[in-house]
Scaffold this motif. Structure first.
Motif, mmCIF file in Angstrom:
data_model
loop_
_atom_site.group_PDB
_atom_site.id
_atom_site.type_symbol
_atom_site.label_atom_id
_atom_site.label_comp_id
_atom_site.label_asym_id
_atom_site.label_seq_id
_atom_site.Cartn_x
_atom_site.Cartn_y
_atom_site.Cartn_z
ATOM 1 N N LYS A 1 0.844 -1.194 0.000
ATOM 2 C CA LYS A 1 0.000 0.000 0.000
ATOM 3 C C LYS A 1 0.876 1.240 0.000
ATOM 4 O O LYS A 1 2.058 1.199 0.378
ATOM 5 C CB LYS A 1 -0.944 0.002 1.206
ATOM 6 C CG LYS A 1 -0.241 -0.015 2.557
ATOM 7 C CD LYS A 1 -1.242 -0.186 3.701
ATOM 8 C CE LYS A 1 -0.523 -0.239 5.056
ATOM 9 N NZ LYS A 1 -1.453 -0.471 6.166
ATOM 10 N N THR A 2 0.303 2.339 -0.434
ATOM 11 C CA THR A 2 1.019 3.609 -0.440
ATOM 12 C C THR A 2 0.028 4.724 -0.171
ATOM 13 O O THR A 2 -1.180 4.558 -0.382
ATOM 14 C CB THR A 2 1.732 3.836 -1.792
ATOM 15 O OG1 THR A 2 2.544 5.020 -1.713
ATOM 16 C CG2 THR A 2 0.731 3.992 -2.925
ATOM 17 N N TRP B 1 -0.335 8.731 2.247
ATOM 18 C CA TRP B 1 0.087 10.008 2.831
ATOM 19 C C TRP B 1 0.166 9.865 4.350
ATOM 20 O O TRP B 1 -0.686 9.231 4.967
ATOM 21 C CB TRP B 1 -0.938 11.063 2.423
ATOM 22 C CG TRP B 1 -0.938 12.325 3.226
ATOM 23 C CD1 TRP B 1 -0.155 13.417 3.059
ATOM 24 C CD2 TRP B 1 -1.820 12.621 4.320
ATOM 25 N NE1 TRP B 1 -0.486 14.375 3.973
ATOM 26 C CE2 TRP B 1 -1.504 13.922 4.771
ATOM 27 C CE3 TRP B 1 -2.831 11.914 4.976
ATOM 28 C CZ2 TRP B 1 -2.172 14.526 5.829
ATOM 29 C CZ3 TRP B 1 -3.492 12.518 6.027
ATOM 30 C CH2 TRP B 1 -3.150 13.813 6.436
ATOM 31 N N TRP C 1 5.111 11.429 1.865
ATOM 32 C CA TRP C 1 4.719 10.190 1.200
ATOM 33 C C TRP C 1 5.092 9.017 2.084
ATOM 34 O O TRP C 1 6.107 9.032 2.775
ATOM 35 C CB TRP C 1 5.438 10.069 -0.149
ATOM 36 C CG TRP C 1 5.278 8.703 -0.750
ATOM 37 C CD1 TRP C 1 4.263 8.247 -1.514
ATOM 38 C CD2 TRP C 1 6.175 7.593 -0.576
ATOM 39 N NE1 TRP C 1 4.442 6.919 -1.840
ATOM 40 C CE2 TRP C 1 5.619 6.484 -1.286
ATOM 41 C CE3 TRP C 1 7.378 7.406 0.099
ATOM 42 C CZ2 TRP C 1 6.238 5.238 -1.330
ATOM 43 C CZ3 TRP C 1 7.984 6.157 0.054
ATOM 44 C CH2 TRP C 1 7.424 5.099 -0.661
ATOM 45 N N GLY D 1 4.854 4.402 2.375
ATOM 46 C CA GLY D 1 4.614 3.144 1.686
ATOM 47 C C GLY D 1 4.788 1.969 2.628
ATOM 48 O O GLY D 1 5.511 2.070 3.627
ATOM 49 N N SER D 2 4.143 0.854 2.312
ATOM 50 C CA SER D 2 4.145 -0.301 3.225
ATOM 51 C C SER D 2 4.070 -1.608 2.450
ATOM 52 O O SER D 2 3.569 -1.659 1.322
ATOM 53 C CB SER D 2 2.935 -0.252 4.175
ATOM 54 O OG SER D 2 2.844 0.975 4.837
ATOM 55 N N ASN E 1 6.220 -0.359 7.672
ATOM 56 C CA ASN E 1 5.776 0.940 7.183
ATOM 57 C C ASN E 1 6.942 1.913 7.101
ATOM 58 O O ASN E 1 7.668 2.119 8.089
ATOM 59 C CB ASN E 1 4.721 1.541 8.115
ATOM 60 C CG ASN E 1 3.521 0.642 8.292
ATOM 61 O OD1 ASN E 1 2.955 0.154 7.329
ATOM 62 N ND2 ASN E 1 3.137 0.404 9.532
ATOM 63 N N TYR F 1 -1.832 8.032 9.093
ATOM 64 C CA TYR F 1 -1.420 7.405 7.837
ATOM 65 C C TYR F 1 -2.666 6.972 7.070
ATOM 66 O O TYR F 1 -3.447 6.149 7.551
ATOM 67 C CB TYR F 1 -0.528 6.203 8.157
ATOM 68 C CG TYR F 1 0.023 5.441 6.979
ATOM 69 C CD1 TYR F 1 0.151 6.000 5.710
ATOM 70 C CD2 TYR F 1 0.446 4.112 7.142
ATOM 71 C CE1 TYR F 1 0.670 5.278 4.651
ATOM 72 C CE2 TYR F 1 0.973 3.371 6.084
ATOM 73 C CZ TYR F 1 1.079 3.964 4.843
ATOM 74 O OH TYR F 1 1.599 3.236 3.795
ATOM 75 N N SER G 1 -3.938 5.390 3.365
ATOM 76 C CA SER G 1 -3.300 4.652 2.272
ATOM 77 C C SER G 1 -4.321 3.909 1.413
ATOM 78 O O SER G 1 -5.463 3.695 1.804
ATOM 79 C CB SER G 1 -2.287 3.642 2.833
ATOM 80 O OG SER G 1 -2.951 2.667 3.630
ATOM 81 N N GLY H 1 -4.278 0.212 -0.889
ATOM 82 C CA GLY H 1 -3.455 -0.979 -1.038
ATOM 83 C C GLY H 1 -4.109 -2.057 -1.880
ATOM 84 O O GLY H 1 -5.301 -2.005 -2.206
#
Length: 370
Positions: free
Chosen positions: A65-66, A68, A85, A87-88, A106, A210, A212, A214
């Motif tokens: 997932k990505t 903010w 930004w 991402g995970s 994360n 967070y 996101s 995904g």
């Protein structure tokens, strides 16, 4: 009613709808409330045919997932750029239709502080998380979920020529919505909150928010193909009647329950649809042949579902799928007057509804000769 109830839960979990980031008494309000409410409203308009969480029970999954992230550091002296930004990657195991155990890594990005246009502080946060994921099925393929667990955080801060770092544990809470694209693929939108990341004595503490989007992959099989055809194509033999012998007189036995001429089970319908698959039509062709050879014979077409979902929803679904089979018989030249279409919902299960295999057998259409 469902939407209002969920919003009340979000308010209790996370406090206010807006979270506030302070910098020299300048307050920046960022609202997550409209985003979450919009996702829920969209989900309530959808109504496919397969229960996502139940279908993937007993399977492992991986995803990425990505999105903010936003930081809320308690102490600062300059202008803070606290949006980043993130991402995970994540993975887990779906134990049943409502509970999964999930973990992940994360990268939450960097918070930057500027004084007089120059960067004086840069703080980067990464963490690993583990927690329980609880699903609530809104419809057959949409489900809301909540998460509760913990994260182990690594905070790296650069201030001028100096570097500080620290590690600590935090509470993690989350909520989101998922949609099942197919048996193996789901998309999710998710909000997470990490409490008091970092230490005041070194890097300072910050709550981290967070948001996101995904994509998840489940390692399982829907067993659609040849196995479904074998389960669907059970045909009863037509027993020829014989002239009764005059002697001796025997009391007639009570009539036995009719044996289905055809049972259409898993793989009989396209995913999220009431449209018959080619395998199901092939099974019904045997019924068409017999009815044309025996013009006095009639049939009952009876639809059933498993016990997942509401009884009212299951009743309508069983009627629609039985009607699809009846429509096919009519399209092959069988008069409508010779066909009786019945929906029985979740009644008369032939297998255990507590297992995925049992539910697949109970989602069926039976054709009986009269």
């Amino acid at each position: 009613m469902v939407q209002v109830s969920f919003i009340e839960v979000v308010d209790r979990l996370y406090g206010q709808n807006n979270f506030i980031v302070g910098a020299n008494m300048n307050i920046k309000r960022i609202s997550l409330y409209p985003s979450v409410a919009s996702i829920i409203s969209l989900s309530l308009l959808m109504s496919p045919q397969v229960n996502a969480a139940a279908e993937n029970a007993g399977e492992f999954y991986l995803g990425a997932k990505t999105g903010w992230s936003n930081f809320d550091f308690s102490q600062n002296d300059g202008d803070i750029d606290d949006d980043a930004w993130a991402g995970s990657v994540y993975g887990g195991y779906q134990f049943n239709e409502w509970f999964s155990l999930e973990g992940g890594y994360n990268y939450l990005g960097n918070s930057k502080e500027h004084i007089a246009g120059s960067e004086v502080n840069k703080t980067q946060i990464q963490n690993g998380e583990v927690g329980a994921k609880l699903d609530w099925n809104l419809t057959s393929a949409w489900n809301l979920f909540g998460k509760v667990g913990t994260s182990y955080n690594y905070v790296d801060q650069k201030t001028g020529a100096y570097n500080d770092s620290d590690e600590n544990w935090s509470l993690m809470l989350g909520a989101g919505v998922e949609y099942q694209l197919s048996h193996n693929w789901r998309i999710r939108s998710e909000y997470q909150w990490f409490d008091n990341v970092g230490e005041n004595s070194t890097t300072g503490r910050s709550d981290v928010n967070y948001l996101s989007l995904g994509l998840s992959y489940y390692f399982g099989s829907s067993d659609n193909g040849a196995a479904a055809t074998a389960a669907a194509a059970t045909t009863a033999a037509v027993v020829a009647t014989q002239e009764p012998e005059p002697e001796p007189v025997v009391e007639p036995a009570p009539p036995a329950d009719p044996i289905p001429a055809v049972t259409l089970s898993k793989g009989a319908f396209e995913h999220d649809s009431t449209e018959l698959t080619p395998e199901a039509k092939s099974s019904l062709d045997q019924v068409v042949t017999h009815l044309k050879e025996s013009p006095e014979t009639r049939v009952d077409v009876i639809g059933y579902t498993d016990s997942t979902g509401s009884a009212e929803y299951n009743q309508k679904l069983s009627e629609k799928r039985a009607q699809s089979a009846s429509d096919y018989l009519e399209s092959q030249g069988i008069e409508e007057s010779r066909i009786t279409t019945i929906g029985k919902g979740e009644e008369d299960p032939i297998a255990d509804n507590s297992t995925a295999e049992g539910r697949e057998h109970n989602r069926r259409v039976e054709v009986l000769y009269e």
